[in-house]
Design a protein around this motif. Structure first.
Motif, PDB file in Angstrom:
ATOM      1  N   GLU A 272      56.685  49.269  34.905  1.00  9.96           N
ATOM      2  CA  GLU A 272      55.552  49.409  35.827  1.00  9.96           C
ATOM      3  C   GLU A 272      54.363  48.592  35.366  1.00  9.96           C
ATOM      4  O   GLU A 272      53.712  47.907  36.137  1.00  9.96           O
ATOM      5  CB  GLU A 272      55.141  50.878  35.925  1.00  9.96           C
ATOM      6  CG  GLU A 272      56.054  51.678  36.825  1.00  9.96           C
ATOM      7  CD  GLU A 272      55.729  53.150  36.746  1.00  9.96           C
ATOM      8  OE1 GLU A 272      54.580  53.495  37.081  1.00  9.96           O
ATOM      9  OE2 GLU A 272      56.597  53.927  36.334  1.00  9.96           O
TER      10      GLU A 272
ATOM     11  N   SER B 142      54.904  45.053  35.987  1.00 14.21           N
ATOM     12  CA  SER B 142      54.736  44.619  37.369  1.00 14.21           C
ATOM     13  C   SER B 142      53.260  44.664  37.751  1.00 14.21           C
ATOM     14  O   SER B 142      52.773  43.818  38.496  1.00 14.21           O
ATOM     15  CB  SER B 142      55.590  45.469  38.308  1.00 14.21           C
ATOM     16  OG  SER B 142      54.856  46.553  38.805  1.00 14.21           O
ATOM     17  N   ALA B 143      52.523  45.639  37.193  1.00 12.10           N
ATOM     18  CA  ALA B 143      51.090  45.685  37.470  1.00 12.10           C
ATOM     19  C   ALA B 143      50.411  44.438  36.932  1.00 12.10           C
ATOM     20  O   ALA B 143      49.563  43.828  37.586  1.00 12.10           O
ATOM     21  CB  ALA B 143      50.471  46.938  36.848  1.00 12.10           C
TER      22      ALA B 143
ATOM     23  N   ASP C 181      51.136  41.638  39.220  1.00 12.35           N
ATOM     24  CA  ASP C 181      50.283  41.692  40.408  1.00 12.35           C
ATOM     25  C   ASP C 181      48.884  41.182  40.089  1.00 12.35           C
ATOM     26  O   ASP C 181      48.287  40.431  40.852  1.00 12.35           O
ATOM     27  CB  ASP C 181      50.189  43.131  40.920  1.00 12.35           C
ATOM     28  CG  ASP C 181      51.508  43.585  41.536  1.00 12.35           C
ATOM     29  OD1 ASP C 181      52.400  42.715  41.687  1.00 12.35           O
ATOM     30  OD2 ASP C 181      51.628  44.782  41.848  1.00 12.35           O
ATOM     31  N   LEU C 182      48.385  41.659  38.937  1.00 17.37           N
ATOM     32  CA  LEU C 182      47.040  41.246  38.547  1.00 17.37           C
ATOM     33  C   LEU C 182      46.956  39.736  38.378  1.00 17.37           C
ATOM     34  O   LEU C 182      46.011  39.098  38.820  1.00 17.37           O
ATOM     35  CB  LEU C 182      46.660  41.897  37.217  1.00 17.37           C
ATOM     36  CG  LEU C 182      45.958  43.245  37.319  1.00 17.37           C
ATOM     37  CD1 LEU C 182      45.690  43.777  35.916  1.00 17.37           C
ATOM     38  CD2 LEU C 182      44.638  43.083  38.060  1.00 17.37           C
TER      39      LEU C 182
ATOM     40  N   GLU D   5      48.764  37.561  39.797  1.00 13.07           N
ATOM     41  CA  GLU D   5      48.843  36.925  41.106  1.00 13.07           C
ATOM     42  C   GLU D   5      47.477  36.979  41.793  1.00 13.07           C
ATOM     43  O   GLU D   5      46.985  35.986  42.326  1.00 13.07           O
ATOM     44  CB  GLU D   5      49.879  37.667  41.954  1.00 13.07           C
ATOM     45  CG  GLU D   5      50.370  36.885  43.146  1.00 13.07           C
ATOM     46  CD  GLU D   5      51.402  37.703  43.909  1.00 13.07           C
ATOM     47  OE1 GLU D   5      51.305  37.746  45.135  1.00 13.07           O
ATOM     48  OE2 GLU D   5      52.287  38.298  43.247  1.00 13.07           O
ATOM     49  N   SER D   6      46.845  38.172  41.737  1.00 14.16           N
ATOM     50  CA  SER D   6      45.570  38.304  42.426  1.00 14.16           C
ATOM     51  C   SER D   6      44.505  37.476  41.712  1.00 14.16           C
ATOM     52  O   SER D   6      43.625  36.896  42.329  1.00 14.16           O
ATOM     53  CB  SER D   6      45.195  39.781  42.552  1.00 14.16           C
ATOM     54  OG  SER D   6      44.088  40.089  41.768  1.00 14.16           O
TER      55      SER D   6
END
Lengths: 124, 559
Positions: free
Chosen positions: B162, B165-166, B169-170, B172-173
């Motif tokens: 998790e 993946s977080a 995501d971070l 990516e953002s």
């Protein structure tokens, strides 16, 4: 009390209207100048004058520049100078008066009232 | 007994294990629940999450064992990590690799062993999920599948899926935000409460003509002409809605300074965000050189148009006036009448030119306001005095109703112009021998000015429209009353530029009331709003520092 007035404006038509108004309605004796340089020459050769009515926006020497040259000698410091201007805002008038002029008269003016308006400014 | 050979990728394998930073950490429920489930499902007394370290195997989770580690030399798992598939020893006594292993001959008496390798995200085998029994066992295909599933679950937990993946995501953002920062045309510079630049985007590099690495760490005040951090830091504390000097949240025009020392007009918005408990300021700036130039061109154009229109009008109006005034000789009555028409219309043309230039300047926000505290009664009295002669002509009485002490922050000339417009209008539409009340009343933090007449009123559906340019309730009004159709539009522009509102109230047939509000100025003895430092002068350079030069120049040059 009307006397000799130097009228400076680069527009022939406006000089014509203003001088008729000031001579016939106001009783002034008018000497005309069509530029700042001509005004300085007139002040040197045709003086003394009791007042100067000076257009603000003219090519080459504009009103304020002409005024400062006049004050450097040709015109006695106690002779009042009034700007004639197409600027209309009261705040502009205040700023123009700050240039050392006795007052400001807006264009277009009513020729029947112009002499009175001038007299009021000259009376302080 | 046979010791397990080292895997080919042993160094990489150990590195991957260390990267997990999991060795010698406390037991965790998220892994313990897997060994509990496995032990129950396979009905075994021992189940381990065993990680094969350089010289030992260490148990992140274990059921049925007291020890947390054993030497690698005796480890079953060290064998299991050599293959992709599960290592199943049905009976250790019958396996020459393990029959004399101390873990077989002594406690914990391993007879049956099944270990499914656990892989790191990069594929390196870290250890196993293994089940152990004291008696020989066999696993069927379903059980092997289940062991694989539980091992996969364990792998996920180990890699902290998790979190990974977080983080993904971070990233990516963050990449998206960075792409935005790098592609916008505005300079974006962040700085901390010490006045040092933290980040600068490529537009900032281009606008200030300095590489970001020279910007970062440098003083942010070096980017603004005449700025001084001591002053800026004080002004950063001011709330935007209370002080003209506030920086945060106020759009302002300042002068930017490039690295070579040249200056340029810069429009700036600064905002503030708390980040990790400290304060982050974000300055977004735009080089407005081009916009300023086009504004100047427009100003010049308006100035020239104003001059070029007024000059011939002065001659026309002048000659007409002299003739109509009888200076050039006596006139026949018909001639006098016709000349009167010409004079009136020349005057009207003059007013129209003034009004059009005026409204253009007001609506484009290029008119300068000199706002100072002004007593309302003075404004009302001045305006009444100006309109009085016209009121006398129309036989209309003007009265003032001003509550004492009402003071506003406003530009005197502009407000007198507004009031005169409204009173003039009222006079034009008021029947003879009626009166017009001009009021000013303090309500809360504003002063409401009102001009009330008892004329014919305005239909409800026209109340908002009367403020539109050239709008007349009755098409014949403009000519009949000599107006330009711009008076109320100008009034609205002036009031709105002061931050006030203007509206009309009326019941048809019962007169109309025109109202507008202006911000009230605290009277003596009343505390000034926090952050204000004396009268604000809009349109002038703020006291040395960065702030607002609301607008420079504008308007007409003289004639």
């Amino acid at each position: 009390m009307p006397g000799r007035l130097l009228l400076v404006d680069d527009e022939d038509d406006i000089r014509a209207v203003a001088s008729v108004s000031l001579e016939r309605v106001g009783g002034w004796t008018i000497v005309q100048a069509s530029s700042g340089a001509a005004a300085i020459a007139a002040a040197q050769s045709d003086g003394p004058f009791d007042a100067v009515l000076l257009d603000f926006m003219m090519p080459e020497l504009d009103g304020p520049a002409t005024l400062s040259r006049l004050r450097q000698g040709p015109l006695s410091p106690d002779v009042p100078v009034v700007f004639l201007t197409a600027k209309v805002q009261a705040s502009d008038r205040a700023r123009l008066a700050g240039l050392g002029a006795a007052g400001v008269i807006a264009k277009p003016f009513d020729p029947m009232r112009l002499p009175d308006e001038l007299a009021r400014i000259l009376a302080g | 007994m046979r010791e397990a050979p080292l895997p080919d990728n042993e160094q990489a394998r150990l590195a991957a294990l260390r990267a997990l930073a999991i060795l010698d950490t406390p037991q965790e429920e998220r892994l313990d629940r897997i060994t509990r489930i496995a032990s129950a499902y396979f009905d075994v007394p021992i189940c381990l999450v065993s990680l094969v370290d350089e010289n030992r195997q260490w148990f992140k989770s274990c059921v049925g064992l007291e020890v947390r580690e054993t030497p690698r030399t005796v480890s079953f798992c060290a064998h299991a990590i050599l293959s992709d598939d599960a290592l199943v020893i049905s009976d250790s006594h019958a396996d020459e690799r393990f029959h004399d292993n101390p873990l077989v001959t002594g406690p914990p008496h391993v007879r049956f062993y099944a270990g499914q390798p656990l892989s790191a995200p990069g594929g390196e085998k870290l250890g196993t999920l293994c089940v152990i029994d004291h008696r020989p066992r066999r696993l069927d295909a379903a059980q092997l599948g289940c062991l694989r599933d539980l091992a996969a679950w364990t792998e996920n937990e180990l890699a902290n899926a998790e979190l990974a993946s977080a983080v993904g995501d971070l990233r990516e953002s963050e990449a998206r935000l960075r792409a935005i920062m790098e592609s916008v045309a505005e300079a974006i510079v962040t700085f901390g409460s010490d006045g040092r630049v933290l980040t600068a985007n490529p537009a900032a590099e281009a606008i200030f003509r300095v590489p970001a690495e020279r910007l970062v760490g440098g003083p942010v005040d070096s980017l603004i002409e005449g700025a001084d951090w001591t002053q800026i830091s004080r002004r950063l504390e001011l709330p935007a809605d209370e002080s003209e000097l506030a920086i945060v949240g106020r759009r302002q025009a300042v002068e930017g300074r490039r690295r070579d020392g040249s200056i340029f007009p810069l429009e700036l918005v600064v905002s503030e965000a708390p980040v990790h408990g400290s304060r982050l300021f974000i300055g977004v700036g735009q080089d407005i050189t081009e916009r300023t130039q086009s504004e100047r061109l427009k100003d010049e154009f308006i100035s020239i148009v104003g001059h070029e229109l007024r000059t011939p009008l002065t001659s026309i109006r002048g000659s007409l006036g002299l003739i109509a005034g009888g200076v050039m000789g006596e006139l026949a009555p018909e001639v006098r009448e016709m000349l009167g028409l010409a004079v009136d219309n020349a005057d009207r043309l003059g007013r129209l030119i003034n009004d059009i230039l005026d409204i253009e300047r007001m609506q484009s926000g290029r008119a300068e306001l000199s706002c100072v505290p002004l007593p309302a009664n003075g404004l009302v009295a001045d305006s009444i005095r100006i309109v009085q002669p016209i009121a006398d002509e129309c036989e209309v009485t003007l009265s003032a109703e001003v509550s004492p002490g009402a003071t506003v922050t406003a530009d005197a000339d502009r407000i007198v112009q507004t009031l005169t417009n409204l009173i003039n209008n009222a006079v034009k539409f008021a029947p003879a021998r009626t009166s017009i009340a001009v009021g000013a009343e303090r309500t809360g933090d504003e002063v409401v000015f009102s001009v009330r007449d008892s004329g014919r009123g305005i239909p409800a559906d026209e109340l908002d429209l009367v403020f539109e340019r050239f709008h007349q309730v009755d098409a014949s009004d403009a000519r009949e009353k000599g107006g330009t159709g711009l008076g109320l539009a100008i009034a609205r522009s002036i009031v709105e530029q002061h931050g006030g509102r203007i509206w009309a109230e009326s019941r048809e047939g019962q007169g109309a009331t025109f109202c507008f509000t202006l911000p009230a100025c605290p009277s003596e003895g009343e505390p000034a709003p926090a952050g204000t430092e004396g009268p604000a002068r809009v349109g002038e350079p703020a006291p040395a520092g960065t702030a607002g030069r609301a607008r420079v120049g504008g308007g007409e040059a003289g004639a």
